[in-house]
Design a protein around this motif. Structure first.
Motif, PDB file in Angstrom:
ATOM      1  N   GLY A 180      30.101  71.754  27.295  1.00 20.09           N
ATOM      2  CA  GLY A 180      30.697  73.091  27.313  1.00 20.09           C
ATOM      3  C   GLY A 180      29.708  74.196  27.645  1.00 20.09           C
ATOM      4  O   GLY A 180      30.077  75.362  27.754  1.00 20.09           O
ATOM      5  N   ILE A 181      28.443  73.849  27.810  1.00 19.61           N
ATOM      6  CA  ILE A 181      27.392  74.869  27.896  1.00 19.61           C
ATOM      7  C   ILE A 181      27.506  75.731  29.163  1.00 19.61           C
ATOM      8  O   ILE A 181      28.025  75.265  30.183  1.00 19.61           O
ATOM      9  CB  ILE A 181      26.004  74.176  27.829  1.00 19.61           C
ATOM     10  N   VAL A 182      27.031  76.982  29.101  1.00 22.01           N
ATOM     11  CA  VAL A 182      26.900  77.790  30.324  1.00 22.01           C
ATOM     12  C   VAL A 182      25.406  78.005  30.580  1.00 22.01           C
ATOM     13  O   VAL A 182      24.633  78.236  29.652  1.00 22.01           O
ATOM     14  CB  VAL A 182      27.633  79.159  30.257  1.00 22.01           C
ATOM     15  N   ILE A 183      25.027  77.899  31.860  1.00 22.70           N
ATOM     16  CA  ILE A 183      23.599  77.861  32.226  1.00 22.70           C
ATOM     17  C   ILE A 183      23.272  78.969  33.219  1.00 22.70           C
ATOM     18  O   ILE A 183      24.052  79.249  34.133  1.00 22.70           O
ATOM     19  CB  ILE A 183      23.255  76.484  32.852  1.00 22.70           C
ATOM     20  N   ASN A 184      22.103  79.560  33.056  1.00 24.96           N
ATOM     21  CA  ASN A 184      21.693  80.644  33.959  1.00 24.96           C
ATOM     22  C   ASN A 184      21.201  80.098  35.309  1.00 24.96           C
ATOM     23  O   ASN A 184      21.260  78.888  35.560  1.00 24.96           O
ATOM     24  CB  ASN A 184      20.647  81.536  33.276  1.00 24.96           C
ATOM     25  N   ASP A 185      20.683  80.982  36.122  1.00 26.10           N
ATOM     26  CA  ASP A 185      20.469  80.650  37.541  1.00 26.10           C
ATOM     27  C   ASP A 185      19.007  80.637  37.959  1.00 26.10           C
ATOM     28  O   ASP A 185      18.685  81.006  39.073  1.00 26.10           O
ATOM     29  CB  ASP A 185      21.174  81.713  38.391  1.00 26.10           C
ATOM     30  N   ARG A 186      18.092  80.265  37.069  1.00 26.42           N
ATOM     31  CA  ARG A 186      16.682  80.451  37.437  1.00 26.42           C
ATOM     32  C   ARG A 186      15.924  79.155  37.714  1.00 26.42           C
ATOM     33  O   ARG A 186      14.713  79.109  37.623  1.00 26.42           O
ATOM     34  CB  ARG A 186      15.984  81.254  36.339  1.00 26.42           C
ATOM     35  N   LEU A 187      16.657  78.098  38.044  1.00 26.72           N
ATOM     36  CA  LEU A 187      15.961  76.835  38.304  1.00 26.72           C
ATOM     37  C   LEU A 187      15.890  76.507  39.783  1.00 26.72           C
ATOM     38  O   LEU A 187      15.676  75.367  40.157  1.00 26.72           O
ATOM     39  CB  LEU A 187      16.647  75.690  37.557  1.00 26.72           C
ATOM     40  N   ASP A 188      16.107  77.513  40.632  1.00 25.11           N
ATOM     41  CA  ASP A 188      16.044  77.292  42.079  1.00 25.11           C
ATOM     42  C   ASP A 188      17.133  76.312  42.537  1.00 25.11           C
ATOM     43  O   ASP A 188      16.883  75.446  43.360  1.00 25.11           O
ATOM     44  CB  ASP A 188      14.629  76.789  42.461  1.00 25.11           C
ATOM     45  N   LEU A 189      18.330  76.478  41.972  1.00 28.21           N
ATOM     46  CA  LEU A 189      19.441  75.601  42.356  1.00 28.21           C
ATOM     47  C   LEU A 189      20.612  76.415  42.910  1.00 28.21           C
ATOM     48  O   LEU A 189      21.764  76.013  42.762  1.00 28.21           O
ATOM     49  CB  LEU A 189      19.919  74.803  41.134  1.00 28.21           C
ATOM     50  N   ASN A 190      20.266  77.535  43.526  1.00 31.63           N
ATOM     51  CA  ASN A 190      21.335  78.441  43.951  1.00 31.63           C
ATOM     52  C   ASN A 190      22.362  77.799  44.864  1.00 31.63           C
ATOM     53  O   ASN A 190      23.531  78.171  44.836  1.00 31.63           O
ATOM     54  CB  ASN A 190      20.738  79.662  44.660  1.00 31.63           C
TER      55      ASN A 190
END
Ligand code: GLC
Length: 475
Positions: A260-270
């Motif tokens: 269910g988790i929500v994850i941010n965008d900073r792992l270079d996986l855009n």
């Protein structure tokens, strides 16, 4: 030969799907549908206001959470904080209470920041809280305290690590200008570091119950620093990309352990489907709802109350309570979430500046949160009057006008609202506001648009930091 036919097949599929061949061959972390994603993120989309907490050894230095880098400290120098870390006043129940009263719906805490220090009793590092004079896991009681106040719990985890011996040195490393150090560290085996990250994140995702949000921080692929002379480098070791963090496998693991988790965008996986859930403008407000490839994206702004994220003694740049309230409203008026950061002291308390701001926020949220929780950007057609911000609750079909500057005239013109309003009141005290068609003088050629109405506001500004008008709209 087979390769060529495979590529041709890919081209045909790509053409049929209307995507580039590169995109067609790309990794997919999650193939959930838009509807499934919206459902997974529903709590997040409605919660709107969360608390960020930056806490660690740097709180002792009390002059920026990046002090190790800023001052070019060696590991040995930084160790002085490790040797005295003892937050004797730490009582997460008090933090949780303060967060709840201020109106926060969830919290995100730094479990490890760039200095590499772990705030929990990890199996994979000695550089952890249980080896400091304090000697106890900080995260367990934290999670319990916030949950018992009804807040959801999220974790921040820095993939950047200035302590771990296997993380290859790069331009952000405190020792990057030390040629000896850099030369010695070129041979490091990043794969070992990737494994370490995965092990640590697995612990965090397994040992603390349901974790609803994860902040992984951060990547800097080639070009990330532009031509900043302090950062940019023509060395290829300067940067860190998804490959250096093992981002794809990391996020796959997280999604498996915490579906269910929500994850941010900073792992270079855009460009990787399922690689991130929301974008994260930091310390600035976007002018409008951020878009990617022409589509609005979920976003979560992050702001400090003072200047830095970690506790900073005597820092001058404190935002006022009013500014924080303004930030909350502005964010929701553009369809986003906001995390407001607190940097507790190394003794384990929220300092007076933070407490003062949280109290102001709480006073406002207590009477006005109906314009925040579950709200988003107003539908097309409603024009925000000067010095106001609009939010809208699609479930209740109510529109909120936040009056930043109380008008000097009592006639408050609303363009685009004519025929759409059923009932109007001030939100904080539910006191009725009259509304009417504007007077159109037959002698003058003043042009008032057809769909304009006038709301009658009291002459005196209500005793509310930013008053809110609640409009019940016609179905
Ligand atoms: C940045 C900073 C950091 C802070 C974070 C919060 O990446 O490096 O100190 O933790 O942003 O968004």
């Amino acid at each position: 030969m087979t390769r060529v036919t495979d590529y041709l097949k890919l081209l045909i599929v790509a053409f049929l799907l209307g995507v580039s061949p590169q995109a067609a061959s790309q990794t997919v972390i999650s193939d959930e549908t838009e509807a499934q994603k919206a459902e997974r993120m529903q709590w997040w989309t409605e919660a709107r206001l969360g608390m960020f907490i930056h806490w660690g050894l740097y709180s002792l230095g009390a002059r920026h959470e990046w002090l190790m880098k800023i001052e070019g400290m060696t590991d040995a120098e930084y160790r002085r904080y490790f040797e005295v870390f003892d937050p004797d006043l730490y009582d997460p129940k008090q933090w949780a209470k303060a967060a709840k009263e201020a109106g926060f719906k969830w919290v995100v805490v730094t479990t490890k920041h760039h200095d590499g220090f772990s705030l929990w009793d990890t199996e994979y590092s000695d550089f952890k809280v249980t080896n400091t004079p304090y000697g106890k896991d900080l995260i367990k009681p934290f999670v319990e305290a916030f949950r018992s106040e009804g807040l959801r719990v999220g974790f921040y985890y820095s993939v950047i690590d200035w302590h771990h011996p296997d993380n290859r040195v790069d331009v952000l490393h405190p020792q990057w200008r030390n040629e000896d150090y850099v030369a010695k560290n070129m041979g490091r085996d990043q794969k070992k570091y990737i494994k370490f990250v995965r092990n640590q994140v697995r612990e965090l995702m397994t040992n603390y119950g349901e974790i609803t949000e994860l902040w992984l921080d951060y990547s800097y692929p080639p070009g990330a620093f532009g031509d900043n002379p302090n950062r940019s480098s023509d060395q290829d070791w300067a940067f860190k990309t998804a490959e250096d963090w093992g981002s794809v496998e990391l996020v796959k693991m997280v999604r498996k352990l915490q579906p269910g988790i929500v994850i941010n965008d900073r792992l270079d996986l855009n460009d990787t489907p399922g690689g991130w859930d929301f974008v994260t403008p930091e310390q600035y407000q976007p002018r409008e709802w951020p878009t990617l490839n022409g589509k609005r994206v979920a976003w979560e702004g992050v702001h400090t109350i003072g200047d830095s994220w970690g506790y900073f003694r005597g820092e001058p740049g404190w935002k006022s309570g009013r500014q924080l309230i303004g930030l909350v409203i502005d964010t929701v008026s553009k369809g986003g979430n906001l995390l407001i950061n607190v940097g507790p002291t190394a003794r384990g308390v929220f300092d007076e500046h933070a407490m003062d701001r949280l109290a102001a926020l709480g006073r406002w949220m207590k009477y006005n949160n109906r314009s925040i929780y579950g709200n988003t950007q107003a539908p097309e057609g409603f024009k925000a009057p000067d010095n106001t911000l609009l939010t809208y609750n699609p479930r209740t079909n109510r529109l909120y006008i936040h009056v930043l500057e109380w008008p000097v005239l009592q006639a408050f013109y609303l363009d685009g609202f004519g025929g759409k309003v059923k009932y109007a009141q001030l939100l904080h005290d539910a006191s009725e506001l009259g509304f009417r068609d504007p007077y159109r003088s037959p002698e003058l050629d003043e042009e008032i648009p057809e769909n304009t109405i006038i709301l009658d506001l009291p002459a005196q500004k209500p005793n509310v930091e930013i008053p809110v008008i609640e409009l019940f709209l016609n179905d």
